[in-house]
Structures are given as C-alpha cells and as structure tokens.
Design a protein around this motif. Structure first.
Motif, short mmCIF file in Angstrom:
data_model
loop_
_atom_site.label_atom_id
_atom_site.label_comp_id
_atom_site.label_asym_id
_atom_site.label_seq_id
_atom_site.Cartn_x
_atom_site.Cartn_y
_atom_site.Cartn_z
N VAL A 32 0.83 -1.14 -0.12
CA VAL A 32 -0.04 -0.08 0.06
C VAL A 32 0.79 1.26 0.10
CG1 VAL A 32 -2.09 -1.04 1.16
CG2 VAL A 32 -0.17 0.01 2.63
N TYR A 83 -0.84 5.10 3.98
CA TYR A 83 -1.85 4.20 4.20
C TYR A 83 -1.61 3.04 5.04
CZ TYR A 83 -3.78 7.19 0.62
OH TYR A 83 -4.26 8.30 -0.07
N VAL A 127 -7.06 -3.16 5.46
CA VAL A 127 -8.12 -2.08 4.98
C VAL A 127 -9.61 -2.95 5.13
CG1 VAL A 127 -8.90 -0.93 3.02
CG2 VAL A 127 -6.60 -1.28 3.34
N LYS A 144 -5.92 7.08 -3.38
CA LYS A 144 -6.34 8.15 -2.53
C LYS A 144 -8.19 8.25 -2.82
CE LYS A 144 -6.08 12.98 -1.98
NZ LYS A 144 -5.17 14.21 -2.37
N MET A 203 -9.75 5.16 -1.15
CA MET A 203 -10.03 5.03 0.47
C MET A 203 -10.98 6.09 0.71
SD MET A 203 -7.69 2.95 1.63
CE MET A 203 -7.69 3.36 3.35
#
Length: 456
Positions: A213, A217, A221, A361, A364
């Motif tokens: 990742v 980050y 996840v 980006k 997320m």
C-alpha cells in the motif's frame, strides 16, 4: 464427436501444503487491489496436452495424477494462501468488515479427476469454442466472495481420448494474471524437479507475500459493509455468446505496428496497441452502433513496473487496473487504425506512478467493490490477459501443451483475452466473445480478416 458429450467427474480430493510455514499461521491481509475484485469470477485457464504416443514414453494416468498431487502439495508450501479460505470480521458498531485470508481455514485446494469421451480435435477444430470446455473447470459462476466457503484454488485434470486437459480455477481476490501464471510456472518447475531430485521444495522465483500500500496508508483495510448483500453483485449474461479464437502471426502483427505508426507519424505505438486498435475498430463496426454513441477500449495494465520504485513481478496478489481510451463510434470508424492506436498508446503512457497513487487516494475515500455488470455494454471492448505470460513453458511430463483454453468466467460481449501463440515468436491468439450477429459480422470484416492468419 458427440454433441451430447459431457465431463464425468471420477474422483476428488483436497490438497494441503506439504509442510507448514510460519507465515501460514497468521491472517493474510488483502489490499484495496484485492478487495475491489470480490465480485469478480474466478480466473479459469487451462492447458491442453496430447497424450504421449512415443512407445518409449511411460504414460499412466494414475502416475500422472499422483505426481500432480505431490507437486501441488509442495507448491502450496510457497503459495500457502491458496490452501485457505476467506474470512470476515464484522464490526456492527462501526458498520464495517475486515475481509482476509485464513490460510488454515477449509480443507485445502480441490483436486478433481474427470473424464471426457472426446478427442483434442473435437475441442480445437470447431470454429467456436465448444460449450463443453466450460465443464473442464471448477467454480463455474462463482465470485471472489464465495471463497469464504469454496476453495480458493481448484485443479481439474480431465482425461480425453487422446489428451489431458489441466484446468486451474483461481480466486481473483487472491491474485491477478501475473500471480496466476507465476503459480503455474512454479508448480511446473517443482513437478519437473520433484521427479528428478525427490522432495525438492526450493523454487527459482519465490512469491512475495507482503501486501503493498502507498506510504501513508495503513493496513489492514476495512470495507464499509456488514453484510454481503450490501456489496456482492453477480453477473449472469442474459444472452447467448459466441467465443472464438483467432490467430495472428508475428509478421501480421508487425505489419499492423508499422501501419499504425506511419499513419500517426510516430514510433511510440507498440505491437499490442496496434493489434488492440484493430480489434476495437472491428468489434465496434460489427456491433453496428449509432455514430454519436461513446465507445471505450480498456486495456488491463500491470501496476508493478509503473510504481517508483517498481514492485517486483513476483509480488503475489492483485496489482492491475484498467486504462481507457474514449471516443465516439463515428470518430473511431471515420479515422484510421493509427488514430485509434495512438489513443491507446497515449492512455498507457499517461498511466504512471501518480495514477496508481491517485487510485488509492480516491478508493480510500469511497471504498467500493467493482461489479462486472457495469462493463457490459456493446460499445465497450476490454483487452484482458496478456501474450507476455509464459503459458506454454508449463509442462508436466506431457511435453509442450498444444493449446490454451479458458472457462466461462468473466465473459461478456466485447471481452477479448490475449494469449501467446503456440509457436511462439511473438504470435498471438485472441479469444473474442461477441453476440452471435456481431461475430458473424466480424467474420466478414475485411480489415480484421486480412490480419487474421487462421482461427484456432
């Protein structure tokens, strides 16, 4: 050939890694690249081999099955996630879930022995891929999320009258085409070395299991869901498809590349981009769409070499995305091959390290799971798989395969899968899926058929 011939399952068992490794005792995290594919169907590819005819060759289906099982067990030591199943932890208060691989969950990888009363010619000779080819694979219709209860890997060995078909169904959440063929290559390597050296488990290219990742980050996840009904969608084609293989020699592809670059006054267009442009134009012309309708050509693209620093090719997992060229039907068909190829070339050049970070980006902030149904549009063409994958280098004591075939998974109108030609040297085989009327039109397309050498 009997049109009613079907595959008969003779036996099945489950294969676990020969030895336990320390890493397999812990949860195996998934990256956003993996999680977005929870609705994607299993990767289904297989190799067709001729049975040995040399009187000096010792062939026994019993010995072949046993050697495949033993080498698979050794291979799973290195590819241990494939022996497990998906698992989910749900946080009702935060309305989210964490999906991961539990390497020790489930019975292991499924191994099926089957029989088909047909010849290799029955499989390869018809213009269209016979429907029975779908039966050469396990997990038909299953999606990635089904890996909670189904094996993540299934191998089906089907004995034909004069051949052997080895079909591997591989959960797409676990890895992409690069990882899929990496597994094949190492299994083949271990099979050869095990036969010669005994229980040899070292491999030349060990998989890299550490999840990637971007910096900044964290992992693991989570997804903003608590029940599969919130994000799992299954795509079932509401129509009949024709699937057919077309062969392009290296000389034919070289001519396309020269033509595309000359027409665009450049030298930046690659062979595959020129071939993809031909396919895009030909399929859209065959579909007979309104000239003002938007059309997209999407190329599956490997993120690994585009990162800075590059991610090793042995990274095991998903590291792919789609790059898209968009125009209208009218513009695509009114311009020449070079114009379409230059659009594809530019879309690939624009795909950089920053593009990959931009995906993370964006994802997320809005964590979604892709649904294949959104790609189903007669104005879309998607070029999947890759002729760069070393498919024919995988041998299991049967010599070189005579053909590659795929199952029914992830197919819809406009889906094109690229494979290396059996003779090598830069030749390419394309499996094209279209509606029946569109396929008939494609077969009569002069520009397309002028570049096709033979159908395979």
């Amino acid at each position: 050939m009997s049109n009613s011939a079907t595959v008969e399952h003779i036996s099945e068992c489950f294969i676990k890694p020969k030895y336990e490794v320390e890493e397999s005792k812990h949860p195996y995290e998934l990256s956003p690249w993996d999680l977005v594919l929870l609705c994607s169907q299993y990767i289904q590819k297989g190799l067709l081999f001729a049975k040995p005819t040399d009187c000096h060759s010792e062939y026994s289906i019993t010995q072949l099955l046993q050697s495949l099982k033993e080498s698979l067990s050794l291979t799973l030591v290195h590819f241990y996630p494939l022996a497990g199943q998906l698992a989910t932890c749900v946080d009702e208060d935060r309305h989210e879930c964490l999906i991961f691989i539990d390497p020790n969950k489930g019975p292991g990888a499924r191994f099926i022995h089957a029989n088909l009363h047909m010849t290799t010619s029955d499989i390869l000779s018809p213009a269209d891929v016979p429907i029975v080819v779908q039966e050469l694979f396990d997990h038909d219709g299953a999606v990635g999320h089904d890996g909670h209860t189904r094996p993540l890997l299934s191998v089906q060995v089907t004995e034909l009258l004069d051949g052997i078909f080895i079909g591997v169904s591989f959960n797409h959440v676990v890895g992409d085409g690069t990882s899929y063929w990496h597994f094949w290559r190492m299994w083949s390597e271990i099979h050869r070395r095990a036969n010669i050296e005994g229980k040899q488990i070292s491999i030349s290219i060990p998989p890299l299991h550490q999840r990637w990742v971007p910096e900044g980050y964290g992992a693991p996840v989570s997804l903003p869901f608590t029940h599969p009904d919130e994000f799992i969608r299954r795509y079932e084609p509401p129509f009949t498809l024709r699937a057919r293989f077309f062969h392009f020699t290296s000389e034919s592809i070289a001519r396309l590349k020269v033509k595309a670059n000359e027409e665009s006054n450049t030298d930046k267009i690659s062979s595959f981009q020129a071939l993809s442009a031909l396919i895009w134009r030909s399929i859209i012309r065959a579909n007979q769409l309104p000239h003002n309708q938007p059309t997209n050509c999407m190329l599956a693209i490997n993120n690994r070499p585009r990162l800075d620093p590059p991610l090793p090719q042995r990274y095991f997992g998903n590291s792919i995305n789609l790059t898209t060229a968009t125009t209208t039907v009218g513009e695509l068909l009114e311009h020449n091959l070079g114009w379409a190829a230059s659009m594809l070339s530019q879309s690939v050049r624009n795909y950089t390290h920053d593009t990959v970070h931009g995906f993370f980006k964006s994802w997320m902030h809005s964590r979604v799971v892709y649904c294949y149904g959104t790609l189903v549009n007669l104005s879309n063409v998607l070029m999947g798989s890759s002729p760069r994958f070393d498919m024919y280098g995988n041998e299991f004591g049967l010599g070189k395969a005579v053909a590659v075939r795929s199952g029914s998974a992830n197919k819809y109108p406009g889906k094109v899968s690229a494979f290396p030609g059996c003779e090598g040297g830069g030749s390419v085989d394309l499996e094209i899926c279209l509606l029946p009327n569109s396929m008939t039109a494609l077969e009569s397309d002069e520009e397309f058929m002028a570049a096709v050498s033979i159908s395979v």
